[in-house]
Design an enzyme around this catalytic site. Structure first.
Site, mmCIF file in Angstrom:
data_model
loop_
_atom_site.group_PDB
_atom_site.id
_atom_site.type_symbol
_atom_site.label_atom_id
_atom_site.label_comp_id
_atom_site.label_asym_id
_atom_site.label_seq_id
_atom_site.Cartn_x
_atom_site.Cartn_y
_atom_site.Cartn_z
ATOM 1 N N ASN A 9 -66.897 -25.404 -8.296
ATOM 2 C CA ASN A 9 -66.362 -26.765 -8.307
ATOM 3 C C ASN A 9 -65.019 -26.731 -9.032
ATOM 4 O O ASN A 9 -64.970 -26.682 -10.254
ATOM 5 C CB ASN A 9 -67.355 -27.694 -9.032
ATOM 6 C CG ASN A 9 -66.806 -29.103 -9.212
ATOM 7 O OD1 ASN A 9 -65.808 -29.472 -8.596
ATOM 8 N ND2 ASN A 9 -67.458 -29.894 -10.064
ATOM 9 N N TRP A 10 -63.962 -26.749 -8.244
ATOM 10 C CA TRP A 10 -62.621 -26.628 -8.846
ATOM 11 C C TRP A 10 -62.151 -27.923 -9.506
ATOM 12 O O TRP A 10 -61.114 -27.941 -10.164
ATOM 13 C CB TRP A 10 -61.603 -26.229 -7.776
ATOM 14 C CG TRP A 10 -61.729 -24.820 -7.303
ATOM 15 C CD1 TRP A 10 -62.640 -23.880 -7.728
ATOM 16 C CD2 TRP A 10 -60.899 -24.167 -6.334
ATOM 17 N NE1 TRP A 10 -62.422 -22.697 -7.078
ATOM 18 C CE2 TRP A 10 -61.362 -22.841 -6.202
ATOM 19 C CE3 TRP A 10 -59.824 -24.579 -5.551
ATOM 20 C CZ2 TRP A 10 -60.773 -21.924 -5.331
ATOM 21 C CZ3 TRP A 10 -59.243 -23.671 -4.684
ATOM 22 C CH2 TRP A 10 -59.707 -22.351 -4.582
ATOM 23 N N LYS A 11 -62.825 -29.021 -9.259
ATOM 24 C CA LYS A 11 -62.396 -30.321 -9.785
ATOM 25 C C LYS A 11 -60.936 -30.573 -9.358
ATOM 26 O O LYS A 11 -60.548 -30.127 -8.280
ATOM 27 C CB LYS A 11 -62.598 -30.370 -11.298
ATOM 28 C CG LYS A 11 -64.029 -29.929 -11.668
ATOM 29 C CD LYS A 11 -64.425 -30.177 -13.070
ATOM 30 C CE LYS A 11 -65.856 -29.673 -13.274
ATOM 31 N NZ LYS A 11 -66.397 -29.973 -14.571
ATOM 32 N N HIS A 96 -71.614 -36.260 -9.047
ATOM 33 C CA HIS A 96 -71.248 -35.426 -10.196
ATOM 34 C C HIS A 96 -71.119 -36.324 -11.428
ATOM 35 O O HIS A 96 -70.669 -37.470 -11.327
ATOM 36 C CB HIS A 96 -69.928 -34.701 -9.912
ATOM 37 C CG HIS A 96 -69.619 -33.680 -10.958
ATOM 38 N ND1 HIS A 96 -69.054 -34.006 -12.169
ATOM 39 C CD2 HIS A 96 -69.842 -32.337 -10.990
ATOM 40 C CE1 HIS A 96 -68.931 -32.893 -12.893
ATOM 41 N NE2 HIS A 96 -69.400 -31.878 -12.199
ATOM 42 N N GLU A 98 -69.033 -36.503 -13.725
ATOM 43 C CA GLU A 98 -67.695 -37.069 -13.951
ATOM 44 C C GLU A 98 -67.473 -38.293 -13.073
ATOM 45 O O GLU A 98 -66.825 -39.256 -13.471
ATOM 46 C CB GLU A 98 -66.626 -35.984 -13.689
ATOM 47 C CG GLU A 98 -66.584 -34.997 -14.844
ATOM 48 C CD GLU A 98 -66.150 -33.598 -14.462
ATOM 49 O OE1 GLU A 98 -65.539 -33.409 -13.393
ATOM 50 O OE2 GLU A 98 -66.434 -32.673 -15.248
ATOM 51 N N GLU A 168 -77.284 -30.574 -13.974
ATOM 52 C CA GLU A 168 -76.154 -30.342 -14.877
ATOM 53 C C GLU A 168 -76.282 -31.250 -16.097
ATOM 54 O O GLU A 168 -75.845 -32.408 -16.057
ATOM 55 C CB GLU A 168 -74.839 -30.656 -14.170
ATOM 56 C CG GLU A 168 -74.563 -29.800 -12.950
ATOM 57 C CD GLU A 168 -73.076 -29.746 -12.627
ATOM 58 O OE1 GLU A 168 -72.529 -28.643 -12.651
ATOM 59 O OE2 GLU A 168 -72.483 -30.803 -12.383
ATOM 60 N N GLY A 174 -68.402 -28.261 -19.265
ATOM 61 C CA GLY A 174 -67.067 -28.080 -19.831
ATOM 62 C C GLY A 174 -67.044 -27.958 -21.342
ATOM 63 O O GLY A 174 -65.983 -28.042 -21.961
ATOM 64 N N SER A 214 -71.247 -24.880 -18.095
ATOM 65 C CA SER A 214 -70.787 -23.711 -18.859
ATOM 66 C C SER A 214 -71.415 -22.402 -18.396
ATOM 67 O O SER A 214 -71.730 -21.540 -19.210
ATOM 68 C CB SER A 214 -71.008 -23.940 -20.363
ATOM 69 O OG SER A 214 -70.259 -25.055 -20.801
ATOM 70 N N GLY A 235 -67.926 -24.741 -12.877
ATOM 71 C CA GLY A 235 -66.648 -25.448 -12.980
ATOM 72 C C GLY A 235 -65.573 -24.512 -13.525
ATOM 73 O O GLY A 235 -65.024 -23.682 -12.803
ATOM 74 N N GLY A 236 -65.314 -24.609 -14.816
ATOM 75 C CA GLY A 236 -64.213 -23.885 -15.465
ATOM 76 C C GLY A 236 -64.131 -22.413 -15.085
ATOM 77 O O GLY A 236 -63.042 -21.920 -14.743
HETATM 78 P P1 PGA Z 1 -68.353 -26.250 -16.211
HETATM 79 O O1 PGA Z 1 -68.506 -27.436 -15.138
HETATM 80 O O2 PGA Z 1 -68.840 -24.981 -15.555
HETATM 81 O O3 PGA Z 1 -66.889 -26.211 -16.522
HETATM 82 O O4 PGA Z 1 -69.195 -26.601 -17.394
HETATM 83 C C1 PGA Z 1 -69.616 -27.516 -14.281
HETATM 84 C C2 PGA Z 1 -69.488 -28.722 -13.369
HETATM 85 O O5 PGA Z 1 -68.985 -29.756 -13.817
HETATM 86 O O6 PGA Z 1 -69.870 -28.674 -12.188
#
Ligand code: PGA
Length: 256
Positions: A9-11, A96, A98, A168, A174, A214, A235-236
């Site tokens: 997930n590149w956001k 998600h 966010e 999640e 994050g 994470s 994500g990250g």
């Molecule tokens: P993260 O994000 O790996 O940076 O914690 C995961 C996500 O939001 O899908």
């Protein structure tokens, strides 16, 4: 056997040219991927470039980060499921944290999006998980029951294998603080038990449940060895093609 599914997930990161450069490095790093499904989920603007670049690689799919539930209309700034399908998108993230926290997505909205995605032939990745406050208050089960019950309302058991659940926990996204493999497995087993109550055990046993929050090359293997963890939403650590490739290797190692 549930095939493990790893998603990046590149956001809101990487332009389409950066995405193409990423993909060249990524392909040279991963080598042959046989027993896993890999989904890259870029911003809308990089979807087309990545679909073209990944055309001949069956293990890699392209996903989208969001969609609207209506087919078309006056919804400025939104994208429909059919528009994504027209780009050969296979998966779409829905709900998600966010989007729930920053863009006001409720369980009802999430439910409409899940239904619309399925209707259009897309596979929704339904994201859910508790906040730190909810965990500290002993409310994990209540939250997961509500998010699953409402998010999947109106669906038939035959729809379920098309859906991926991404657990999640918000406190792990994050933050660098992943859930431990045991903590994650406990929630995943609970999610499967709730799915079993809602749709029957044979159906629940077929649903893939990803862990997100994470995930890094260092913790991926232990997480992926858990019985009810069927992949990761990253994500990250997915923004660096080498680190996402290492997560894929660690997941392959967990299969042996
Ligand atoms: P993260 O994000 O790996 O940076 O914690 C995961 C996500 O939001 O899908």
């Amino acid at each position: 056997m549930r095939k493990k599914i790893l998603a990046a997930n590149w956001k809101m990161n990487l332009t389409h040219t950066e995405a193409e450069a990423y993909f060249v490095t990524f392909l040279s790093e991963i080598g042959q991927v046989n027993d896993l499904e890999v989904v890259i989920i870029p911003p809308f603007t990089a979807i087309s470039a990545l679909v073209t670049a990944s055309e001949k690689i069956p293990a890699i799919r392209i996903g989208a980060q969001n969609m609207h539930w209506e087919k078309s209309g006056a919804f400025t700034g939104e994208v429909s499921a059919a528009m994504l399908r027209a780009h050969y998108v296979k998966y779409v993230l829905v709900g998600h944290s966010e989007r729930r926290m920053m863009f006001g997505e409720t369980d009802e909205i999430v439910n409409r999006k899940v239904g619309a995605a399925l209707h259009a032939g897309l596979r929704p990745i339904l994201c859910l998980g508790e906040t730190l406050q909810e965990r500290d208050g002993g409310r994990v089960e209540e939250v997961l029951r509500r998010q699953l019950g409402k998010g999947l309302e109106g669906l038939a058991p035959r729809d379920l294998p098309e859906i991926v659940i991404a657990y999640e926990p918000c406190w792990a996204i994050g933050t660098g603080r992943s859930a431990t493999p045991a903590e994650a497995e406990q929630s995943h087993a609970l999610i499967r038990a709730i799915l079993s109550e809602l749709f029957g055990k044979p159906t629940a046993d077929r649903v893939r449940i990803q862990y997100g929050g994470s995930v890094r090359p260092e913790n991926a293997e232990d997480l992926m060895r858990q019985k009810n963890i069927d992949g990761a939403l990253v994500g990250g650590a997915s923004l660096d093609p080498r680190s996402f490739a290492r997560i894929i290797w660690r997941t392959e190692a967990a299969l042996t």
